[in-house]
Design a protein around this motif. Structure first.
Motif, PDB file in Angstrom:
ATOM      1  N   GLN A  30       0.818  -1.209   0.000  1.00  0.00           N
ATOM      2  CA  GLN A  30       0.000   0.000   0.000  1.00  0.00           C
ATOM      3  C   GLN A  30       0.856   1.265   0.000  1.00  0.00           C
ATOM      4  OE1 GLN A  30      -2.526  -0.762   3.436  1.00  0.00           O
ATOM      5  NE2 GLN A  30      -4.174  -1.453   2.094  1.00  0.00           N
ATOM      6  N   GLY A  31       2.164   1.098   0.064  1.00  0.00           N
ATOM      7  CA  GLY A  31       3.065   2.239  -0.047  1.00  0.00           C
ATOM      8  C   GLY A  31       3.228   3.055   1.213  1.00  0.00           C
ATOM      9  N   LYS A  32       3.075   2.456   2.363  1.00  0.00           N
ATOM     10  CA  LYS A  32       3.181   3.184   3.635  1.00  0.00           C
ATOM     11  C   LYS A  32       4.646   3.280   4.073  1.00  0.00           C
ATOM     12  CE  LYS A  32      -1.471   2.015   4.985  1.00  0.00           C
ATOM     13  NZ  LYS A  32      -2.354   1.454   6.009  1.00  0.00           N
ATOM     14  N   LYS A  33       5.378   4.074   3.324  1.00  0.00           N
ATOM     15  CA  LYS A  33       6.829   4.202   3.497  1.00  0.00           C
ATOM     16  C   LYS A  33       7.228   4.611   4.913  1.00  0.00           C
ATOM     17  CE  LYS A  33      10.787   6.621   1.482  1.00  0.00           C
ATOM     18  NZ  LYS A  33      11.220   7.553   0.441  1.00  0.00           N
ATOM     19  N   GLU A  34       6.472   5.518   5.525  1.00  0.00           N
ATOM     20  CA  GLU A  34       6.835   6.045   6.839  1.00  0.00           C
ATOM     21  C   GLU A  34       6.925   4.954   7.909  1.00  0.00           C
ATOM     22  OE1 GLU A  34       2.412   5.957   6.548  1.00  0.00           O
ATOM     23  OE2 GLU A  34       3.993   6.662   5.213  1.00  0.00           O
ATOM     24  N   LEU A  35       6.227   3.838   7.711  1.00  0.00           N
ATOM     25  CA  LEU A  35       6.267   2.753   8.689  1.00  0.00           C
ATOM     26  C   LEU A  35       7.568   1.948   8.630  1.00  0.00           C
ATOM     27  CD1 LEU A  35       2.638   1.318   8.329  1.00  0.00           C
ATOM     28  CD2 LEU A  35       3.519   2.892  10.070  1.00  0.00           C
TER      29      LEU A  35
END
Length: 85
Positions: A30-35
């Motif tokens: 889903q592209g949740k890079k910050e995690l």
């Protein structure tokens, strides 16, 4: 796509981090890079490309008919949300 294979099935033994593994994969796709800051994936994943993820929990289903209805409902919701078909 890795080595010409498009889909992978990941199986883990009971009580061995299945939920954590699948949640991690879901967030990556889903592209949740910050995690993923301070992880290998942060620098080595193409965060500009996201993919739809179908995530289902089969816990608690004991009858095949109930499970079949759950799968059908879940797919309908995802297809409607993604405006597919």
């Amino acid at each position: 796509i890795l080595n010409g294979t498009k889909y992978y099935f990941l199986s883990r033994p009971r009580r061995f981090g299945k939920s954590l593994t699948l949640s991690t994969i879901k967030c990556i796709y889903q592209g949740k890079k910050e995690l993923f800051k301070w992880t290998y994936a942060y620098e080595h994943w193409d965060w500009n490309k996201t993919n739809p993820v179908i995530y289902m929990d089969f816990a608690g289903y004991t009858a095949w008919q109930d499970l079949d209805e759950y799968i059908q409902r879940t797919f309908k919701v995802y297809l409607d949300n993604w405006e597919i078909l």
